[in-house]
Design an enzyme around this catalytic site. Structure first.
Site, PDB file in Angstrom:
ATOM      1  N   TRP A 100      67.783  34.022  42.155  1.00 40.31           N
ATOM      2  CA  TRP A 100      67.666  32.575  41.938  1.00 40.31           C
ATOM      3  C   TRP A 100      66.594  32.268  40.901  1.00 40.31           C
ATOM      4  O   TRP A 100      66.779  31.388  40.064  1.00 40.31           O
ATOM      5  CB  TRP A 100      67.403  31.853  43.258  1.00 40.31           C
ATOM      6  CG  TRP A 100      68.514  32.071  44.239  1.00 40.31           C
ATOM      7  CD1 TRP A 100      68.433  32.681  45.455  1.00 40.31           C
ATOM      8  CD2 TRP A 100      69.898  31.701  44.089  1.00 40.31           C
ATOM      9  NE1 TRP A 100      69.661  32.713  46.064  1.00 40.31           N
ATOM     10  CE2 TRP A 100      70.574  32.126  45.249  1.00 40.31           C
ATOM     11  CE3 TRP A 100      70.622  31.063  43.077  1.00 40.31           C
ATOM     12  CZ2 TRP A 100      71.948  31.932  45.427  1.00 40.31           C
ATOM     13  CZ3 TRP A 100      71.991  30.862  43.254  1.00 40.31           C
ATOM     14  CH2 TRP A 100      72.643  31.300  44.424  1.00 40.31           C
ATOM     15  N   ASP A 167      61.108  26.257  44.094  1.00 37.93           N
ATOM     16  CA  ASP A 167      62.425  26.269  44.737  1.00 37.93           C
ATOM     17  C   ASP A 167      62.214  26.743  46.177  1.00 37.93           C
ATOM     18  O   ASP A 167      61.942  27.916  46.409  1.00 37.93           O
ATOM     19  CB  ASP A 167      63.351  27.226  43.965  1.00 37.93           C
ATOM     20  CG  ASP A 167      64.715  27.402  44.631  1.00 37.93           C
ATOM     21  OD1 ASP A 167      64.967  26.775  45.683  1.00 37.93           O
ATOM     22  OD2 ASP A 167      65.531  28.183  44.086  1.00 37.93           O
ATOM     23  N   LYS A 191      70.648  25.624  53.459  1.00 41.49           N
ATOM     24  CA  LYS A 191      70.006  26.798  54.033  1.00 41.49           C
ATOM     25  C   LYS A 191      69.222  26.433  55.296  1.00 41.49           C
ATOM     26  O   LYS A 191      69.169  27.224  56.224  1.00 41.49           O
ATOM     27  CB  LYS A 191      69.066  27.459  53.024  1.00 41.49           C
ATOM     28  CG  LYS A 191      69.722  27.795  51.678  1.00 41.49           C
ATOM     29  CD  LYS A 191      70.463  29.108  51.705  1.00 41.49           C
ATOM     30  CE  LYS A 191      71.370  29.357  50.511  1.00 41.49           C
ATOM     31  NZ  LYS A 191      70.836  29.103  49.198  1.00 41.49           N
TER      32      LYS A 191
HETATM   33  C1  LIG Z   1      71.116  29.302  47.710  1.00 37.28           C
HETATM   34  C2  LIG Z   1      69.969  29.179  46.828  1.00 37.28           C
HETATM   35  C3  LIG Z   1      70.052  28.538  45.571  1.00 37.28           C
HETATM   36  C4  LIG Z   1      71.337  27.960  45.042  1.00 37.28           C
HETATM   37  O1  LIG Z   1      71.677  26.814  45.739  1.00 37.28           O
HETATM   38  P1  LIG Z   1      72.932  25.931  45.351  1.00 37.28           P
HETATM   39  O2  LIG Z   1      72.710  24.721  46.227  1.00 37.28           O
HETATM   40  O3  LIG Z   1      74.156  26.705  45.690  1.00 37.28           O
HETATM   41  O4  LIG Z   1      72.851  25.589  43.914  1.00 37.28           O
HETATM   42  C5  LIG Z   1      68.905  28.432  44.820  1.00 37.28           C
HETATM   43  N1  LIG Z   1      67.739  28.945  45.240  1.00 37.28           N
HETATM   44  C6  LIG Z   1      67.626  29.583  46.422  1.00 37.28           C
HETATM   45  C7  LIG Z   1      66.296  30.137  46.836  1.00 37.28           C
HETATM   46  C8  LIG Z   1      68.733  29.716  47.242  1.00 37.28           C
HETATM   47  O5  LIG Z   1      68.621  30.354  48.421  1.00 37.28           O
END
Ligand SMILES: *Cc1c(COP(=O)(O)O)cnc(C)c1O
Length: 354
Positions: A100, A167, A191
């Site tokens: 990511w 993030d 998540k």
């Molecule tokens: C799943 C995830 C993403 C991507 O998320 P989307 O909502 O599918 O764009 C980005 N960063 C992390 C840490 C993730 O676990």
């Protein structure tokens, strides 16, 4: 019987949230209307959006500290480019801790220079780099708090004089941090916070002064803030189910209470991974994630046997991501301790009978 759901995302949510969410599809708040058929400008939905935005800040202990929260479309992936579009004027610093982060770096490069301050790519991202330096003249520093795929988690964050962007998709609301150290936090809901379709953005308002280029409306944090997260039709249902999850979180005792539970779950699985000779962990011990435990068999010949054992025990979503292989137990907020016990039992059963 409900499965023990270790899915990495979209993931398990509290059972009562599923019940309330399904009820609202049939009859939202005794209105004789479905949540899916009301105007997003109706007071009923405006109240949902406002409560969700406020509750997110309250749970992060960021009320009255100059922060705004938004529920946007496009997932965390949209934030990879939106953060850079808004704030990368000349150059930005990124820590590369996995898939990511790498994707965030790729998007940011479209807008300016990216300094990769450190990377753990050399070992397929099995650890979090430390002792790197961050150029003080960068526009911001970007990191990923929890690496969902590799099962590593940042336990501390660097002190810098520049804006800190993070993030937190896979560990938001799972552990107590001083969130006021961050200038911009984003997280895809699916998540730890709700269903797919909404992304939480928490932004310190004073960094908006740093935006220097023309930004299309949908990409502009300023526009979304001015419009109270209702610039266009928001992801209504995803915001509502996120609100239900945030209410559940608060009723459970907030982030501190969840952190204690998450620690207990993580200790249980990691103790077994370290004790049981048939398993080995993937991530460096000091960087292990409390959300996603990555591990493998020491003897691949046991794979078929183990896969049969956990599937028969009612476990779902344990297979590792293709870039790591093996297994990944994702233990987000709503996963009960009981499910981790069932997983540990199957690991012990393999040891006995394998
Ligand atoms: C799943 C995830 C993403 C991507 O998320 P989307 O909502 O599918 O764009 C980005 N960063 C992390 C840490 C993730 O676990």
């Amino acid at each position: 019987m409900k499965k023990h759901n270790f899915s990495a995302g979209p993931c398990i949510l509290p059972q009562e949230v599923f019940q309330q969410a399904s009820q609202a599809v049939l009859d939202f708040d005794n209105s004789s209307l479905s949540i899916l058929e009301i105007s997003h400008r109706s007071s009923a939905f405006v109240n949902v959006m406002e409560e969700a935005r406020e509750l997110a800040l309250e749970l992060l202990n960021l009320e009255n500290k100059g922060y705004k929260s938004l529920f946007l479309h496009g997932g965390a992936s949209m934030q990879f480019l939106m953060t850079a579009y808004n704030f990368l004027n000349r150059k930005a610093a990124y820590l590369n801790t996995g898939t990511w982060s790498s994707k965030a770096i790729k998007e940011a490069r479209l807008f300016g220079e990216v300094i990769e301050v450190a990377s753990s790519k050399d070992t397929n991202f099995s650890y979090i780099p430390k002792n790197y330096s961050i150029p003080e003249d960068a526009d911001y520093f970007h990191c990923t708090s929890n690496n969902t795929i590799f099962g590593t988690q940042m336990k501390s964050f660097p002190h810098t004089g520049i804006p800190l962007v993070c993030d937190m998709s896979s560990d938001i609301f799972s552990r107590d941090l001083d969130f006021s150290k961050f200038d911009l936090i984003y997280a895809g809901a699916q998540k730890n916070m709700g269903p797919a379709g909404a992304t939480l953005v928490v932004i310190k308002e004073d960094i908006l002064e740093k935006v220097s280029r023309q930004i299309p409306s949908m990409m502009s944090y300023k526009v979304h803030i001015e419009k109270d997260s209702m610039f266009n039709t928001p992801p209504v249902y995803a915001v509502y189910v996120s609100l239900l999850t945030l209410r559940w979180l608060k009723a459970e005792g907030g982030i501190k209470a969840l952190e204690t539970k998450n620690k207990e779950k993580a200790e249980l699985i990691y103790n077994e991974i370290d004790r049981n000779p048939l398993f080995k962990g993937f991530a460096e011990i000091e960087d292990r994630s409390h959300m996603n435990a990555t591990f493998n068999l020491t003897d691949q010949a046991l794979k078929e046997k183990f896969d049969e054992l956990w599937k028969n025990a009612g476990i779902n979503g344990l297979s590792g991501h293709r870039s790591v292989g093996g297994y990944r137990a994702s233990m987000y907020n709503a996963l009960p301790l009981e499910s981790v016990k069932v997983l540990v039992d199957t690991m012990q059963e393999l040891e006995k009978n394998g």
